[in-house]
Design an enzyme around this catalytic site. Sequence first.
Site, PDB file in Angstrom:
ATOM      1  N   TYR A  56      62.138  61.849  51.464  1.00  0.00           N
ATOM      2  CA  TYR A  56      61.443  61.560  50.216  1.00  0.00           C
ATOM      3  C   TYR A  56      61.844  60.173  49.734  1.00  0.00           C
ATOM      4  O   TYR A  56      62.925  59.964  49.207  1.00  0.00           O
ATOM      5  CB  TYR A  56      61.764  62.602  49.146  1.00  0.00           C
ATOM      6  N   HIS A 122      63.722  70.217  58.483  1.00  0.00           N
ATOM      7  CA  HIS A 122      62.499  70.001  57.697  1.00  0.00           C
ATOM      8  C   HIS A 122      61.250  70.464  58.441  1.00  0.00           C
ATOM      9  O   HIS A 122      60.333  71.020  57.836  1.00  0.00           O
ATOM     10  CB  HIS A 122      62.394  68.524  57.329  1.00  0.00           C
ATOM     11  N   SER A 201      55.515  73.980  46.939  1.00  0.00           N
ATOM     12  CA  SER A 201      54.157  73.837  46.392  1.00  0.00           C
ATOM     13  C   SER A 201      53.634  75.167  45.870  1.00  0.00           C
ATOM     14  O   SER A 201      52.504  75.577  46.179  1.00  0.00           O
ATOM     15  CB  SER A 201      53.201  73.254  47.443  1.00  0.00           C
ATOM     16  N   PRO A 202      54.439  75.884  45.063  1.00  0.00           N
ATOM     17  CA  PRO A 202      53.987  77.191  44.582  1.00  0.00           C
ATOM     18  C   PRO A 202      52.840  77.108  43.590  1.00  0.00           C
ATOM     19  O   PRO A 202      52.221  78.129  43.285  1.00  0.00           O
ATOM     20  CB  PRO A 202      55.248  77.749  43.909  1.00  0.00           C
ATOM     21  N   GLY A 204      50.241  75.072  44.232  1.00  0.00           N
ATOM     22  CA  GLY A 204      49.128  74.485  44.973  1.00  0.00           C
ATOM     23  C   GLY A 204      48.987  72.992  44.730  1.00  0.00           C
ATOM     24  O   GLY A 204      47.886  72.502  44.510  1.00  0.00           O
ATOM     25  N   GLY A 206      49.824  71.305  42.238  1.00  0.00           N
ATOM     26  CA  GLY A 206      49.354  71.066  40.874  1.00  0.00           C
ATOM     27  C   GLY A 206      48.023  71.705  40.540  1.00  0.00           C
ATOM     28  O   GLY A 206      47.651  71.776  39.363  1.00  0.00           O
ATOM     29  N   PHE A 207      47.305  72.194  41.545  1.00  0.00           N
ATOM     30  CA  PHE A 207      45.975  72.737  41.309  1.00  0.00           C
ATOM     31  C   PHE A 207      46.013  73.979  40.425  1.00  0.00           C
ATOM     32  O   PHE A 207      45.142  74.181  39.565  1.00  0.00           O
ATOM     33  CB  PHE A 207      45.314  73.062  42.647  1.00  0.00           C
TER      34      PHE A 207
END
Length: 326
Positions: A56, A122, A201-202, A204, A206-207
């Site tokens: 990152y 990773h 990414s729980p 989505g 940010g979706f």
Amino acid sequence: MQVTSLGGLEVSRIGLGAMGMSAFYTGAGREDAESIRTIHRALDLGVTHLDTAEVYGPYVNEELVGRAIKDRRDEVVLATKFGLVSHTGRPGLDSTPANVRAAVDGSLRRLGTDHIDLYYQHRVDPDTPIEETVGALSALVAAGKVRHIGLSEASAATIRRAHAVHPVSAVQSEYSLWTRDPEADVLPTLRELGIGLVPYSPLGHGFLTGDIRTLDGLDAADWRRTNPRFTGDNLTRNLRIVDEVSEIAVDVGAKPAQVALAWLLAQGEGIAPIPGTKRVDRLEENSAADSIRLTPGHLARLKDLAPASGARHAEPDMAVIEPVTQ
């Protein structure tokens, strides 16, 4: 904040993913002071589980986390990852024992600590037998540099092979209301072996917050602009998912993001999602999901949601994710 166990490692049920503080998303890397305030607020709220990786930035996210926890290391379950950066000069993925040894020393230095609580591969390196990689990780545990080991985006077969060499505490995979892939083979394998699941990414990407209905508010460099689920007709089709989540949020007096996280927590013990944010208000909202209880009716409605339209990632990114049925 309640806690759960990842293969014997106790963590807060909701953690904090630090990636977006330094890379990939809209506005990333421009607000270090706010990011550090967010990490401090997370610790104040009992969020103990912090997740980063050497790639990152690269490197700058680990440095940021290291600065944030400098005087609070004993409050943190610190997780980082190796394998997407080669320190040996090898092209592509590199989980050779030599790279594992080089990577951990760099991460320890940047994080300002003498040990990593949870150290992940990773991505699975197809050119290095998992037994060799886990053997190197086991040596790091024996040396005291690492406390627990993990894998990310690994198939059930690879998880079994790794666990036979040294106990795997956690597997990190994308898992949410719009990515249900682990449910087929990976999650049952983890249950059988006593390994925890860390959904990344729980929300989505940010979706599932309900705030993204077009791409207009995203920076030109935001990677979601090229993600198949955010582009073309897929974005429009996927709005039905967040609309259903939003309706349930109204029913329970919560935010859509909180419903999405509460659904994950309702899937059982040993699941510890790591939603990412660099904003204190979002951090507080996400953390409060720990206290939300969905009714059986709500859970049934969410379970019956159709899968998201579009591939999880563009082809180059999917190429380094091990097929779940391998």
